[in-house]
Design an enzyme around this catalytic site. Sequence first.
Site, PDB file in Angstrom:
ATOM      1  N   ARG A 219      32.199  52.471 -24.211  1.00  0.00           N
ATOM      2  CA  ARG A 219      32.942  52.510 -25.728  1.00  0.00           C
ATOM      3  C   ARG A 219      32.032  51.964 -26.923  1.00  0.00           C
ATOM      4  O   ARG A 219      30.931  51.395 -26.748  1.00  0.00           O
ATOM      5  CB  ARG A 219      33.685  51.620 -24.795  1.00  0.00           C
ATOM      6  CG  ARG A 219      34.871  51.935 -23.620  1.00  0.00           C
ATOM      7  CD  ARG A 219      36.175  53.405 -24.574  1.00  0.00           C
ATOM      8  NE  ARG A 219      36.726  52.290 -25.324  1.00  0.00           N
ATOM      9  CZ  ARG A 219      37.734  52.069 -24.736  1.00  0.00           C
ATOM     10  NH1 ARG A 219      38.290  52.152 -23.581  1.00  0.00           N
ATOM     11  NH2 ARG A 219      39.078  51.306 -25.678  1.00  0.00           N
TER      12      ARG A 219
ATOM     13  N   LYS B  17      48.964  48.875 -23.017  1.00  0.00           N
ATOM     14  CA  LYS B  17      48.762  49.765 -24.406  1.00  0.00           C
ATOM     15  C   LYS B  17      49.603  51.763 -23.112  1.00  0.00           C
ATOM     16  O   LYS B  17      49.544  52.565 -24.408  1.00  0.00           O
ATOM     17  CB  LYS B  17      47.277  50.380 -23.632  1.00  0.00           C
ATOM     18  CG  LYS B  17      46.893  49.300 -24.961  1.00  0.00           C
ATOM     19  CD  LYS B  17      45.234  49.804 -25.440  1.00  0.00           C
ATOM     20  CE  LYS B  17      44.303  50.317 -24.762  1.00  0.00           C
ATOM     21  NZ  LYS B  17      43.063  50.387 -24.612  1.00  0.00           N
TER      22      LYS B  17
ATOM     23  N   PRO C 109      44.460  53.464 -29.887  1.00  0.00           N
ATOM     24  CA  PRO C 109      45.897  52.602 -30.552  1.00  0.00           C
ATOM     25  C   PRO C 109      45.392  51.741 -29.106  1.00  0.00           C
ATOM     26  O   PRO C 109      45.149  51.525 -28.568  1.00  0.00           O
ATOM     27  CB  PRO C 109      47.072  53.434 -30.160  1.00  0.00           C
ATOM     28  CG  PRO C 109      46.433  54.897 -29.980  1.00  0.00           C
ATOM     29  CD  PRO C 109      45.054  54.893 -29.964  1.00  0.00           C
ATOM     30  N   GLU C 110      45.256  50.535 -30.392  1.00  0.00           N
ATOM     31  CA  GLU C 110      45.440  48.710 -29.236  1.00  0.00           C
ATOM     32  C   GLU C 110      46.759  47.860 -28.831  1.00  0.00           C
ATOM     33  O   GLU C 110      47.781  48.843 -29.243  1.00  0.00           O
ATOM     34  CB  GLU C 110      44.678  48.319 -29.782  1.00  0.00           C
ATOM     35  CG  GLU C 110      43.137  48.798 -30.228  1.00  0.00           C
ATOM     36  CD  GLU C 110      42.083  47.780 -30.643  1.00  0.00           C
ATOM     37  OE1 GLU C 110      41.693  46.482 -30.380  1.00  0.00           O
ATOM     38  OE2 GLU C 110      41.078  48.858 -30.410  1.00  0.00           O
TER      39      GLU C 110
END
Length: 281
Positions: free
Chosen positions: A271, A74, A25-26
Amino acid sequence: MTSSTIPGAEAPGTELPGSTLEAVPEGDVVWYTARQLHEALAGRVLTRSDFRVPRYATVSLAGQQVTEAVARGKHLLIRTSGGLSIHTHLKMDGFWRVRPAGTPLGESYKVRLLLVNEDQQAAGYLLGVTEVLPTPEEHRATGHLGPDLLGPDWDAAEAVRRLSQREERPIGEALLDQRNLAGIGTWFLAEMLFLRGIDPSRPVGSIADLDALVNLGQRLLNANKARIGHTSTGDTRRGQESWVYGRAGRACRRCRTPIRRGEQGPAGQERLRFWCPNCQR
Ligand SMILES: [Zn+2]
């Protein structure tokens, strides 16, 4: 509000069938989540709290009024009139569900935190972090964060200053470091670098206009914060939302070159990145 499922990993458009993309989730998802929690909880007294994490299993916030729920990068903070802050982070898989009070919890084994008032219940599922701390000590949880792209105090110059401290670092790594600026994950990273024509492996110091880059990131998050899912193309149809993210091997929407996918970052913390080798240099 009657009921809603607030996605983290469930966010549509962040995962393709048959793929194993991480869908962390950003900042926009966390901002939206905080708003939904604020609407359900703020200004109301908790009739029940249930922390399903060992360290806080005996903590009860019943009788305390929730004053606000806010996103910080976040991270999510739910503050009470008793001077406490519940700090949570969705990490990889977390999400919240807000339902009318008394609704049976689905998948209750995944619930880490339940907050209930007379009308509503908010259940946090698979939260990566769940902790309670005195509100004046919130800095212990969020003090390391750089300027928050969706915060009232967004400061592009400060974000650029922090990014510029390590000029040799690849931009695709530096933008994900929440100490530089807070809110960007792999989805927005891929899209903002495509839109600026920047290869993710380029060193920070070689990028002429960091200011324009971070401001584009801010505009993209801001445009996506009030709804579920992300889009950078302006098209919200499934499969049409992104320029490069999740499109490895498919033709670039601009130049038809196959989009590439790779990993980047320190060992053990790699990532995903997606880029067009022709449009991004
Ligand atoms: Zn291209």
